[in-house]
Design a protein around this motif. Structure first.
Motif, PDB file in Angstrom:
ATOM      1  N   MET A   1       0.826  -1.204   0.000  1.00 58.63           N
ATOM      2  CA  MET A   1       0.000   0.000   0.000  1.00 58.63           C
ATOM      3  C   MET A   1       0.861   1.256   0.000  1.00 58.63           C
ATOM      4  SD  MET A   1      -3.212   0.751   2.549  1.00 58.63           S
ATOM      5  CE  MET A   1      -2.326   1.643   3.822  1.00 58.63           C
ATOM      6  N   LEU A   2       1.918   1.266   0.818  1.00 59.14           N
ATOM      7  CA  LEU A   2       2.794   2.428   0.880  1.00 59.14           C
ATOM      8  C   LEU A   2       3.590   2.603  -0.408  1.00 59.14           C
ATOM      9  CD1 LEU A   2       4.129   2.088   4.546  1.00 59.14           C
ATOM     10  CD2 LEU A   2       2.539   3.800   3.684  1.00 59.14           C
ATOM     11  N   ALA A   3       4.068   1.484  -0.963  1.00 54.62           N
ATOM     12  CA  ALA A   3       4.854   1.574  -2.193  1.00 54.62           C
ATOM     13  C   ALA A   3       4.014   2.070  -3.357  1.00 54.62           C
ATOM     14  CB  ALA A   3       5.462   0.213  -2.519  1.00 54.62           C
ATOM     15  N   ALA A   4       2.737   1.701  -3.370  1.00 54.49           N
ATOM     16  CA  ALA A   4       1.874   2.068  -4.492  1.00 54.49           C
ATOM     17  C   ALA A   4       1.304   3.471  -4.359  1.00 54.49           C
ATOM     18  CB  ALA A   4       0.735   1.059  -4.625  1.00 54.49           C
ATOM     19  N   GLN A   5       1.057   3.923  -3.106  1.00 54.35           N
ATOM     20  CA  GLN A   5       0.293   5.155  -2.936  1.00 54.35           C
ATOM     21  C   GLN A   5       0.935   6.209  -2.049  1.00 54.35           C
ATOM     22  OE1 GLN A   5      -2.950   2.300  -1.985  1.00 54.35           O
ATOM     23  NE2 GLN A   5      -4.254   3.879  -2.874  1.00 54.35           N
ATOM     24  N   GLY A   6       2.031   5.886  -1.406  1.00 55.83           N
ATOM     25  CA  GLY A   6       2.709   6.898  -0.614  1.00 55.83           C
ATOM     26  C   GLY A   6       2.037   7.172   0.719  1.00 55.83           C
ATOM     27  N   PRO A   7       2.161   8.395   1.247  1.00 54.85           N
ATOM     28  CA  PRO A   7       1.662   8.712   2.594  1.00 54.85           C
ATOM     29  C   PRO A   7       0.173   8.423   2.750  1.00 54.85           C
ATOM     30  CG  PRO A   7       3.002  10.508   1.725  1.00 54.85           C
ATOM     31  CD  PRO A   7       2.773   9.559   0.596  1.00 54.85           C
TER      32      PRO A   7
ATOM     33  N   THR B   1       6.926   2.696  15.528  1.00 52.42           N
ATOM     34  CA  THR B   1       6.985   4.146  15.352  1.00 52.42           C
ATOM     35  C   THR B   1       7.621   4.508  14.018  1.00 52.42           C
ATOM     36  OG1 THR B   1       7.225   4.347  17.757  1.00 52.42           O
ATOM     37  CG2 THR B   1       7.638   6.314  16.446  1.00 52.42           C
ATOM     38  N   VAL B   2       8.621   3.740  13.584  1.00 45.00           N
ATOM     39  CA  VAL B   2       9.210   3.966  12.260  1.00 45.00           C
ATOM     40  C   VAL B   2       8.144   3.778  11.171  1.00 45.00           C
ATOM     41  CG1 VAL B   2      10.897   3.132  10.574  1.00 45.00           C
ATOM     42  CG2 VAL B   2      11.543   3.345  12.979  1.00 45.00           C
ATOM     43  N   ILE B   3       7.319   2.752  11.320  1.00 47.22           N
ATOM     44  CA  ILE B   3       6.223   2.541  10.369  1.00 47.22           C
ATOM     45  C   ILE B   3       5.271   3.726  10.388  1.00 47.22           C
ATOM     46  CG2 ILE B   3       4.164   1.142   9.923  1.00 47.22           C
ATOM     47  CD1 ILE B   3       5.743  -1.304  10.755  1.00 47.22           C
ATOM     48  N   PHE B   4       4.974   4.233  11.580  1.00 45.29           N
ATOM     49  CA  PHE B   4       4.114   5.410  11.713  1.00 45.29           C
ATOM     50  C   PHE B   4       4.699   6.592  10.947  1.00 45.29           C
ATOM     51  CE2 PHE B   4       2.815   9.021  14.704  1.00 45.29           C
ATOM     52  CZ  PHE B   4       1.552   9.157  14.147  1.00 45.29           C
TER      53      PHE B   4
ATOM     54  N   THR C   1       4.896  10.237   6.099  1.00 43.06           N
ATOM     55  CA  THR C   1       5.745  10.942   5.128  1.00 43.06           C
ATOM     56  C   THR C   1       5.911  10.216   3.805  1.00 43.06           C
ATOM     57  OG1 THR C   1       7.782   9.890   5.915  1.00 43.06           O
ATOM     58  CG2 THR C   1       7.070  11.910   7.055  1.00 43.06           C
ATOM     59  N   GLY C   2       5.595   8.934   3.763  1.00 46.84           N
ATOM     60  CA  GLY C   2       5.783   8.167   2.541  1.00 46.84           C
ATOM     61  C   GLY C   2       7.148   7.542   2.414  1.00 46.84           C
ATOM     62  N   ARG C   3       8.001   7.738   3.412  1.00 50.89           N
ATOM     63  CA  ARG C   3       9.338   7.133   3.370  1.00 50.89           C
ATOM     64  C   ARG C   3       9.825   6.909   4.803  1.00 50.89           C
ATOM     65  NH1 ARG C   3      13.350  10.314   4.812  1.00 50.89           N
ATOM     66  NH2 ARG C   3      13.074  12.585   4.946  1.00 50.89           N
ATOM     67  N   PRO C   4      10.780   5.997   5.010  1.00 55.90           N
ATOM     68  CA  PRO C   4      11.315   5.783   6.356  1.00 55.90           C
ATOM     69  C   PRO C   4      12.114   6.999   6.821  1.00 55.90           C
ATOM     70  CG  PRO C   4      11.826   3.935   4.892  1.00 55.90           C
ATOM     71  CD  PRO C   4      11.333   5.048   4.032  1.00 55.90           C
ATOM     72  N   PRO C   5      12.373   7.091   8.118  1.00 55.58           N
ATOM     73  CA  PRO C   5      13.093   8.260   8.643  1.00 55.58           C
ATOM     74  C   PRO C   5      14.553   8.316   8.224  1.00 55.58           C
ATOM     75  CG  PRO C   5      12.669   6.654  10.383  1.00 55.58           C
ATOM     76  CD  PRO C   5      11.885   6.219   9.198  1.00 55.58           C
TER      77      PRO C   5
ATOM     78  N   LYS D   1       7.478  -3.025  -7.476  1.00 54.98           N
ATOM     79  CA  LYS D   1       8.796  -3.631  -7.304  1.00 54.98           C
ATOM     80  C   LYS D   1       9.374  -3.194  -5.970  1.00 54.98           C
ATOM     81  CE  LYS D   1       9.917  -3.877 -12.224  1.00 54.98           C
ATOM     82  NZ  LYS D   1      10.868  -3.460 -13.290  1.00 54.98           N
ATOM     83  N   PRO D   2      10.164  -4.071  -5.305  1.00 50.55           N
ATOM     84  CA  PRO D   2      10.744  -3.700  -4.014  1.00 50.55           C
ATOM     85  C   PRO D   2      11.622  -2.466  -4.136  1.00 50.55           C
ATOM     86  CG  PRO D   2      10.995  -6.049  -4.422  1.00 50.55           C
ATOM     87  CD  PRO D   2      10.516  -5.441  -5.704  1.00 50.55           C
ATOM     88  N   SER D   3      11.548  -1.610  -3.130  1.00 46.06           N
ATOM     89  CA  SER D   3      12.397  -0.421  -3.072  1.00 46.06           C
ATOM     90  C   SER D   3      13.630  -0.720  -2.251  1.00 46.06           C
ATOM     91  CB  SER D   3      11.625   0.745  -2.438  1.00 46.06           C
ATOM     92  OG  SER D   3      12.496   1.780  -2.083  1.00 46.06           O
ATOM     93  N   ARG D   4      14.805  -0.388  -2.791  1.00 47.82           N
ATOM     94  CA  ARG D   4      16.041  -0.657  -2.056  1.00 47.82           C
ATOM     95  C   ARG D   4      16.092   0.114  -0.750  1.00 47.82           C
ATOM     96  NH1 ARG D   4      20.779  -0.594  -6.699  1.00 47.82           N
ATOM     97  NH2 ARG D   4      19.971  -2.363  -7.899  1.00 47.82           N
ATOM     98  N   ALA D   5      15.412   1.262  -0.726  1.00 47.65           N
ATOM     99  CA  ALA D   5      15.460   2.079   0.497  1.00 47.65           C
ATOM    100  C   ALA D   5      14.648   1.465   1.608  1.00 47.65           C
ATOM    101  CB  ALA D   5      14.950   3.482   0.206  1.00 47.65           C
ATOM    102  N   THR D   6      13.594   0.745   1.263  1.00 43.70           N
ATOM    103  CA  THR D   6      12.698   0.247   2.302  1.00 43.70           C
ATOM    104  C   THR D   6      12.716  -1.260   2.433  1.00 43.70           C
ATOM    105  OG1 THR D   6      10.874   0.170   0.732  1.00 43.70           O
ATOM    106  CG2 THR D   6      11.112   2.165   2.027  1.00 43.70           C
ATOM    107  N   THR D   7      13.228  -1.978   1.445  1.00 48.27           N
ATOM    108  CA  THR D   7      13.256  -3.423   1.536  1.00 48.27           C
ATOM    109  C   THR D   7      14.627  -3.938   1.137  1.00 48.27           C
ATOM    110  OG1 THR D   7      12.351  -3.514  -0.699  1.00 48.27           O
ATOM    111  CG2 THR D   7      10.815  -3.769   1.122  1.00 48.27           C
ATOM    112  N   PRO D   8      15.623  -3.773   2.021  1.00 47.30           N
ATOM    113  CA  PRO D   8      16.951  -4.252   1.709  1.00 47.30           C
ATOM    114  C   PRO D   8      16.960  -5.757   1.557  1.00 47.30           C
ATOM    115  CG  PRO D   8      16.944  -2.830   3.663  1.00 47.30           C
ATOM    116  CD  PRO D   8      15.535  -3.145   3.318  1.00 47.30           C
ATOM    117  N   LYS D   9      18.023  -6.249   0.957  1.00 49.95           N
ATOM    118  CA  LYS D   9      18.154  -7.688   0.739  1.00 49.95           C
ATOM    119  C   LYS D   9      18.001  -8.413   2.060  1.00 49.95           C
ATOM    120  CE  LYS D   9      21.228 -11.149  -1.280  1.00 49.95           C
ATOM    121  NZ  LYS D   9      22.524 -11.382  -1.920  1.00 49.95           N
TER     122      LYS D   9
END
Length: 559
Positions: free
Chosen positions: A101-107, A191-194, A199-203, A290-298
């Motif tokens: 949901m976050l990857a597709a639509q953001g905040p 809280t990081v998820i919050f 914001t649509g991205r991790p801190p 597709k997985p985002s490198r910033a939010t879904t590391p290997k």
């Protein structure tokens, strides 16, 4: 035809299709051959099956999870082991992974983010109460269902060693120093998820594991990127030192509710869940991002989550209970002004009016009878209590009910004023109160006592299980949403049903009725109760959680 998974399948189930794959193993949609009910089965990765330390710990976790029933947690049905493999059988939920949901639509917006965080904290509180740490709270382990509820899945499926590396975006600073996952690290990840929902991205973003480790340990928390009223929540939940975060998920949840009501009003949770429902429905129609490198590391599992206990599954089918949970911890409490219109189903999930002969009133009466019988069969347990606004108090301990007399309580209790801020032990037996002072106990009358004795008596009055049945019997507007029951109760009637403390608080606040939100378990025993008296952010609120029904020991007067 049953599809083989690594050469072995859980007996008694027919596979339908694969749902996803991740570091913990494959997830498949399956049908129980006995009940024809759909479940999800996670076949554990061979690396987990070969880890004896992990398996030994997970067997204990599985036992505890099989006893956990919470609408914010995907139901755990069974852990099946054989010489050929191991698998977790879970409840199957129609929903969308929060990651998708976050990857597709953001905040999501602040109301939806608050509703989601409240649900996650309620689920974590229920698990922590039973000694279960999630250890891998991240968006791929959260499902948002069609009613806007956030559901946590995959408790305990990440080995303690390497937990930071498994999900570096959400890993608390202490995990990078080798600490095992705990309550504090679960709160940090939630809280990081919050923050990500807001914001649509991790801190923090970084290159490689060492970069994330440095960011979590040293980088300033970017609170300026979230709305002003929510910055203190981010700062508290993401404090660098675990001891500076709230002590429990329940404590952080209370802070969330107070901030949400102050900033967005009493209907924040209903509006937030409505927005989550819209976002989940929209995300379900979009291609899998597709997985985002910033939010879904290997190494971070990317799978839809589902979950379900064979014995509990059969009971659920026989009882015809088809419930897709609710966001209990974030359940909003409503109180209208005397000249406001009666709440209706169109009012964002507020309780709908029902006269004495209405269906909702009949449901309230039925529930009151069910709760009364359940409590009579299991007359003891543990509790936590918090009162905010108009006289703060905190307590936790055990209680024992006895027919024809007031409940006995053993607790640690503290108040909001300077003389009562230190937590002390107190015991209430009948009309006598005992307060520990050093190594000695001081006794007084509970009803006429002062100081800690009076405070303990207030806790007993505000947290009593009898309050649940009284509120249901006195309700004039009542509504069910999943496993959450909300309503209004007339203050004058509560006095008649034996809840004088709440009635007196309502009288002092000059309100004619109070709002309440209630969660019950499958047996009809109370799990959480919130009572709100009046309007505004400083209106008094009583919040009680119940657990360990039938497992509390005897309570006797100290010697």
């Amino acid at each position: 035809m049953t599809e083989k998974v690594n050469g072995w399948t859980v007996p008694g189930f027919t596979h339908v299709r694969e749902l996803g794959n991740g570091a913990a193993g494959r997830v498949v949609l399956a049908v129980d051959d006995l009940t024809q009910t759909k479940v999800a089965i996670r076949y554990l990765d061979r690396r987990l099956r070969a880890d004896e330390n992990f398996l030994a710990g997970f067997r204990d976790t599985a036992r505890k999870l099989s006893q956990l029933e919470d609408p914010n947690v995907v139901d755990f049905y069974d852990f099946v082991e054989s010489s050929e493999g191991a698998a977790v059988v879970m409840e199957r939920i129609d929903g969308v992974a929060l990651r998708r949901m976050l990857a597709a639509q953001g905040p999501t917006g602040p109301l939806a983010a608050l509703a989601l965080l409240g649900g996650l904290l309620a689920g974590l509180a229920a698990a922590h109460e039973r000694g279960v740490v999630h250890g891998a709270v991240r968006p791929s382990n959260v499902l948002v269902d069609g009613e806007g509820n956030g559901r946590l899945a995959d408790f305990g499926l990440t080995p303690a060693e390497g937990s930071a590396q498994a999900a570096p975006v959400y890993a608390a600073p202490e995990l990078w120093d080798g600490a095992s996952p705990g309550v504090a690290s679960d709160l940090y990840a939630a809280t990081v998820i919050f923050f990500e929902c807001l914001t649509g991205r991790p801190p923090f973003s970084a290159r490689g594991q060492s970069g994330f480790a440095k960011a979590h340990r040293e980088a300033p928390i970017p609170v300026e990127e979230v709305p002003g009223p929510l910055r203190d929540l981010i700062a508290a939940g993401m404090a660098k030192e675990p001891e500076k975060r709230p002590q429990s998920a329940a404590d952080l949840l209370v802070t969330v509710e107070e901030a949400a009501i102050a900033a967005y009003g009493l209907s924040w949770e209903a509006q937030g869940r409505g927005r989550l429902t819209e976002l989940a429905a929209q995300a379900a129609t979009l291609p899998e991002p597709k997985p985002s490198r910033a939010t879904t590391p290997k190494g971070n599992p990317i799978t839809p989550r589902s979950g379900a206990s064979r014995g509990r599954l059969v009971v659920a089918i026989v009882a015809m209970l088809v419930i897709v949970g609710g966001v209990v911890g974030a359940a909003s409490l409503y109180e209208k002004k005397d000249d406001a219109p009666e709440p209706t189903p169109a009012n964002s999930g507020q309780p709908s009016p029902a006269g004495p002969s209405g269906q909702n009133s009949a449901l309230a009466a039925t529930l009151a009878d069910k709760v009364g019988k359940a409590v009579a069969r299991t007359p003891n347990g543990s509790f936590t209590f918090q009162r905010t606004g108009g006289g703060a108090a905190k307590a936790r301990g055990t209680f024992r009910l006895a027919q024809g007399t007031v409940p006995s309580y053993s607790m640690t209790v503290s108040g909001g004023t300077k003389p009562l801020r230190k937590s002390v032990r107190a015991v209430l037996v009948g009309n006598s109160a005992y307060v520990q002072a050093g190594k000695k106990w001081q006794s007084s009358s509970a009803s006429g006592g002062r100081g800690y004795a009076a405070l303990a008596q207030q806790v007993r009055g505000g947290s009593a299980a009898d309050n649940v049945t009284a509120l249901l019997k006195a309700s004039t507007a009542f509504n069910q949403a999943g496993q959450i029951y909300r309503g209004f109760a007339e203050a004058a009637t509560l006095e008649q049903y034996g809840v004088p403390m709440v009635a007196q608080m309502a009288s002092a606040a000059h309100v004619k009725r109070v709002a309440f939100s209630l969660q019950l378990d499958g047996a009809g025993l109370p799990v959480q109760l919130r009572i709100r008296i009046g309007n505004g952010p400083r209106a008094p609120m009583l919040h009680t959680t119940y657990a360990g029904w039938g497992r509390a020991g005897a309570i006797t007067a100290p010697r």
